[in-house]
Design an enzyme around this catalytic site. Structure first.
Site, PDB file in Angstrom:
ATOM      1  N   HIS A 145     -18.513 -16.788  10.632  1.00 38.62           N
ATOM      2  CA  HIS A 145     -17.440 -16.083  11.273  1.00 38.62           C
ATOM      3  C   HIS A 145     -16.354 -15.501  10.558  1.00 38.62           C
ATOM      4  CE1 HIS A 145     -17.541 -20.550  10.753  1.00 38.62           C
ATOM      5  NE2 HIS A 145     -16.631 -20.613  10.768  1.00 38.62           N
ATOM      6  N   HIS A 147     -12.426 -15.593   8.845  1.00 45.32           N
ATOM      7  CA  HIS A 147     -11.115 -15.928  10.070  1.00 45.32           C
ATOM      8  C   HIS A 147     -10.471 -14.991   9.242  1.00 45.32           C
ATOM      9  CE1 HIS A 147     -11.605 -20.501   9.788  1.00 45.32           C
ATOM     10  NE2 HIS A 147     -12.943 -20.087   9.535  1.00 45.32           N
TER      11      HIS A 147
END
Length: 159
Positions: A145, A147
């Site tokens: 992922h 950010h």
């Protein structure tokens, strides 16, 4: 499978559930969550909290979605704008260190999506992209992922 192996897998599963639960409720620190996640290793294709978000099993504040990626507001924001961008299919990509050549397209898609979401969120003065990898990188969810952080002046070094 022996009874001992089965018991070990169940224990690891319970530890992983505790780690995932820590993402739903406020946790002591990201470092603690990362260390707990590393202490409960599971197969790279095991479901994570992000799979539950993708499958709409738990709510999230989605800001962008297409057929490949999902972007939603972080529940523990570290900046006025803090968006998490994930691929909808993990494909063994639990972290950046696990990337293979076959992942180049989705990795590029994550970066391009970060740019699109930054524009959508009005981050015209700049933003920061972070990918945590492994325990020392403070990774607490083993589903790659990105950010996206913005809305304030960032500092250097980052941490």
């Amino acid at each position: 499978m022996s009874e001992g192996s089965s018991r070990d897998i169940k224990e690891a599963g319970r530890s992983r559930v505790a780690v995932l639960s820590s993402h739903i409720v406020s946790m002591a620190s990201e470092k603690d969550a990362a260390l707990a996640a590393a202490a409960a290793p599971v197969p790279s294709d095991s479901p994570t909290i992000f799979d539950k978000i993708i499958n709409k099993e738990i709510p999230s504040n989605v800001v962008y979605e297409d057929d490949k990626v999902l972007a939603f507001k972080d529940i523990n924001p570290q900046a006025p704008t803090h968006i998490v961008i994930i691929p909808k299919v993990k494909d063994g990509l639990s972290g950046l260190s696990k990337a293979e050549e076959r992942h180049c397209e989705i990795l590029g898609r994550l970066m391009y999506t970060a740019k699109l979401v930054a524009k959508q969120e009005g981050l015209d003065d700049g933003f920061r992209i972070v990918i945590n990898d492994g325990p020392n990188g403070c990774q607490s969810v083993y589903h790659i992922h990105v950010h996206l952080l913005g809305g304030r002046q960032m500092n250097w070094p980052p941490g």
